[in-house]
Scaffold this motif. Structure first.
Motif, PDB file in Angstrom:
ATOM      1  N   ASP A  45       4.876   1.837  11.921  1.00  0.00           N
ATOM      2  CA  ASP A  45       6.042   2.585  11.447  1.00  0.00           C
ATOM      3  C   ASP A  45       6.468   2.045  10.095  1.00  0.00           C
ATOM      4  O   ASP A  45       6.529   0.815   9.896  1.00  0.00           O
ATOM      5  N   VAL A  46       6.744   2.982   9.162  1.00  0.00           N
ATOM      6  CA  VAL A  46       7.315   2.614   7.882  1.00  0.00           C
ATOM      7  C   VAL A  46       8.809   2.893   7.976  1.00  0.00           C
ATOM      8  O   VAL A  46       9.233   4.022   8.249  1.00  0.00           O
ATOM      9  N   ALA A  58       0.830  -1.203   0.000  1.00  0.00           N
ATOM     10  CA  ALA A  58       0.000   0.000   0.000  1.00  0.00           C
ATOM     11  C   ALA A  58       0.869   1.258   0.000  1.00  0.00           C
ATOM     12  O   ALA A  58       0.558   2.247  -0.684  1.00  0.00           O
ATOM     13  N   TYR A  59       1.948   1.222   0.743  1.00  0.00           N
ATOM     14  CA  TYR A  59       2.861   2.373   0.808  1.00  0.00           C
ATOM     15  C   TYR A  59       3.456   2.651  -0.575  1.00  0.00           C
ATOM     16  O   TYR A  59       3.454   3.789  -1.064  1.00  0.00           O
ATOM     17  N   GLY A 118      -1.781   6.688   8.472  1.00  0.00           N
ATOM     18  CA  GLY A 118      -2.682   6.003   9.392  1.00  0.00           C
ATOM     19  C   GLY A 118      -3.991   5.602   8.735  1.00  0.00           C
ATOM     20  O   GLY A 118      -4.521   4.512   8.964  1.00  0.00           O
ATOM     21  N   ARG A 119      -4.529   6.504   7.903  1.00  0.00           N
ATOM     22  CA  ARG A 119      -5.799   6.203   7.205  1.00  0.00           C
ATOM     23  C   ARG A 119      -5.614   5.043   6.232  1.00  0.00           C
ATOM     24  O   ARG A 119      -6.441   4.113   6.184  1.00  0.00           O
ATOM     25  N   ILE A 120      -4.527   5.092   5.465  1.00  0.00           N
ATOM     26  CA  ILE A 120      -4.240   4.004   4.515  1.00  0.00           C
ATOM     27  C   ILE A 120      -4.017   2.695   5.270  1.00  0.00           C
ATOM     28  O   ILE A 120      -4.500   1.632   4.863  1.00  0.00           O
ATOM     29  N   ALA A 121      -3.308   2.775   6.376  1.00  0.00           N
ATOM     30  CA  ALA A 121      -3.030   1.579   7.173  1.00  0.00           C
ATOM     31  C   ALA A 121      -4.312   0.947   7.687  1.00  0.00           C
ATOM     32  O   ALA A 121      -4.479  -0.280   7.658  1.00  0.00           O
ATOM     33  N   ALA A 122      -5.239   1.761   8.167  1.00  0.00           N
ATOM     34  CA  ALA A 122      -6.501   1.236   8.711  1.00  0.00           C
ATOM     35  C   ALA A 122      -7.313   0.541   7.630  1.00  0.00           C
ATOM     36  O   ALA A 122      -7.861  -0.548   7.842  1.00  0.00           O
ATOM     37  N   VAL A 146      21.165   0.321   7.390  1.00  0.00           N
ATOM     38  CA  VAL A 146      20.641   1.473   8.116  1.00  0.00           C
ATOM     39  C   VAL A 146      19.134   1.511   7.931  1.00  0.00           C
ATOM     40  O   VAL A 146      18.623   1.399   6.810  1.00  0.00           O
ATOM     41  N   GLU A 147      18.392   1.628   9.027  1.00  0.00           N
ATOM     42  CA  GLU A 147      16.941   1.756   8.953  1.00  0.00           C
ATOM     43  C   GLU A 147      16.531   3.058   9.629  1.00  0.00           C
ATOM     44  O   GLU A 147      16.976   3.356  10.739  1.00  0.00           O
ATOM     45  N   TYR A 148      15.669   3.804   8.945  1.00  0.00           N
ATOM     46  CA  TYR A 148      15.143   5.014   9.571  1.00  0.00           C
ATOM     47  C   TYR A 148      13.701   5.219   9.125  1.00  0.00           C
ATOM     48  O   TYR A 148      13.275   4.755   8.066  1.00  0.00           O
ATOM     49  N   GLN A 149      12.959   5.895   9.977  1.00  0.00           N
ATOM     50  CA  GLN A 149      11.522   6.010   9.785  1.00  0.00           C
ATOM     51  C   GLN A 149      11.171   7.008   8.693  1.00  0.00           C
ATOM     52  O   GLN A 149      11.738   8.108   8.627  1.00  0.00           O
ATOM     53  N   VAL A 150      10.234   6.582   7.817  1.00  0.00           N
ATOM     54  CA  VAL A 150       9.753   7.456   6.730  1.00  0.00           C
ATOM     55  C   VAL A 150       8.225   7.441   6.702  1.00  0.00           C
ATOM     56  O   VAL A 150       7.618   7.605   5.650  1.00  0.00           O
ATOM     57  N   THR A 151       7.620   7.231   7.860  1.00  0.00           N
ATOM     58  CA  THR A 151       6.163   7.116   7.919  1.00  0.00           C
ATOM     59  C   THR A 151       5.493   8.437   7.533  1.00  0.00           C
ATOM     60  O   THR A 151       5.715   9.462   8.193  1.00  0.00           O
ATOM     61  N   PRO A 152       4.682   8.446   6.455  1.00  0.00           N
ATOM     62  CA  PRO A 152       3.966   9.669   6.076  1.00  0.00           C
ATOM     63  C   PRO A 152       2.936  10.041   7.145  1.00  0.00           C
ATOM     64  O   PRO A 152       2.416   9.181   7.865  1.00  0.00           O
ATOM     65  N   LYS A 153       2.608  11.336   7.217  1.00  0.00           N
ATOM     66  CA  LYS A 153       1.662  11.798   8.225  1.00  0.00           C
ATOM     67  C   LYS A 153       0.272  11.207   8.040  1.00  0.00           C
ATOM     68  O   LYS A 153      -0.447  10.965   9.010  1.00  0.00           O
TER      69      LYS A 153
END
Length: 366
Positions: free
Chosen positions: A57-58, A34-35, A103-107, A93-100
């Motif tokens: 978390d993405v 989905a991402y 949450g809606r897409i995830a649900a 290396v992993e770092y967070q890129v979760t869009p604001k």
């Protein structure tokens, strides 16, 4: 998603018997797709769902290299050291890129995955419950009819009764109650398929078990069944209890038991006879209602010559050979029927081993 979502997941796991870890891993995998679909990226990302809080978390992953060739999957050692001086070439290396707004897409995605997994789990449970019921009798309701195929509502699933598994002339309408035999259970992309039959010899056997307590409790045993659905069935029964008449038990008082079965089979004729380990007696019995004078057997070929009175020849053979055909299938022997006149004209009486009267056994008359 949040802790309420995880509470719902936990309840679902208990109710449907789905593995929590498998379910969450499926949601995480779907969220990666989905991402990438929603943000148009081919970045090397993974999604992590906190098993307690439900937080999503993405995370982008890049391999630490000397020289970057793919900026979406690699990071230079210089840039990695700026993040953490402990990084070395070959690390990730992993770092967070979760869009604001993720949450809606995830649900939405999680809901779709959960619904799909519930459906798969329910299909799996239905398959597991019916795979062990092959050979059983079910009663259902005709739910719909499509191109001569009847779909039977069995409560928690649908059974399939094709035209070839119904006797000729059997007609059903929507909401009719119907008995059938579970012939086969298969998995498919649309879920388990339960194939039913009303022509299988096992269907008649199960009907007798319903109607005859002596069969249900094992006092009387059905040794063999031969059937031409819609026309005639022959059944051979046996008991070790000297006080029980196996044929009489199946027929019932004034034919009440067998009549119920005949009615269920829309008038199909049923011959019930006594099984015997002596093939001569057995063959004589299974040719009922014809009278048999002699049975000469060839043990090596498992073949028998049967002599009947001249006037009984057509009865012994049956219409279009049905009686002798079913008799042969019932006992597993090849049967050649000759009239008294034919036999005397073609055989030398001195070469025949005749069956004594005391060996003939009792005859069953319809």
């Amino acid at each position: 998603m949040n802790s309420e979502f995880m509470i719902a997941i936990n309840e679902l796991v208990k109710e449907k018997g789905i593995s929590k870890e498998v379910l969450i891993e499926a949601i995480e995998s779907a969220l990666v797709s989905a991402y990438k679909k929603n943000y148009g990226t081919s970045q090397n990302v993974r999604v992590s769902i906190d098993r307690e809080t439900g937080d999503v978390d993405v995370l982008m992953r890049r391999d630490v290299v000397e020289e970057v060739e793919d900026e979406f999957t690699e990071i230079s050692i210089e840039d990695a050291l700026e993040i953490d001086p402990r990084y070395q070439v070959g690390d990730a290396v992993e770092y967070q890129v979760t869009p604001k707004d993720f949450g809606r897409i995830a649900a939405q995605t999680a809901k779709q995955v959960v619904v799909q997994r519930i459906r798969e789990a329910e299909r799996g449970m239905i398959f597991d419950s019916y795979i062990d019921r092959q050979g059983e009798l079910i009663t259902g309701v005709v739910q719909r009819i499509s191109n001569d195929t009847i779909f039977v509502n069995m409560g928690n699933t649908e059974g399939i009764l094709v035209a070839g598994e119904r006797a000729r002339g059997e007609k059903y309408r929507i909401n009719d109650r119907i008995k059938a035999y579970i012939m086969d259970v298969r998995k498919s992309t649309k879920g388990p398929q339960i194939f039913l039959s009303r022509t299988h010899p096992g269907f008649v056997e199960r009907l007798f078990e319903l109607e005859v307590p002596e069969i249900e409790d094992g006092t009387v045993v059905i040794k063999s069944i031969a059937r031409e659905a819609g026309s005639r069935t022959k059944i051979a029964v046996y008991t070790e209890d000297e006080n029980v008449d196996p044929v009489g038990a199946c027929v019932g008082t004034s034919g009440s038991r067998v009549k119920n079965i005949v009615d269920e089979l829309f008038g199909e004729k049923i011959d019930i006879t006594t099984w015997d380990e002596d093939p001569r007696i057995l063959i004589k019995n299974v040719l009922s209602p014809a009278k048999v004078e002699e049975v000469i057997v060839d043990e090596d070929e498992k073949a028998a010559t049967v002599v009947v009175p001249d006037y009984q020849l057509s009865l012994a053979i049956g219409k279009e050979g049905q009686n002798v055909r079913l008799a042969a299938r019932l006992c597993g022997w090849k049967i050649d029927i000759k009239s008294h006149s034919q036999f005397n004209a073609s055989e030398d009486p001195d070469d025949i081993e005749y069956m004594d009267d005391e060996d003939r056994g009792d005859e069953f008359e319809e």
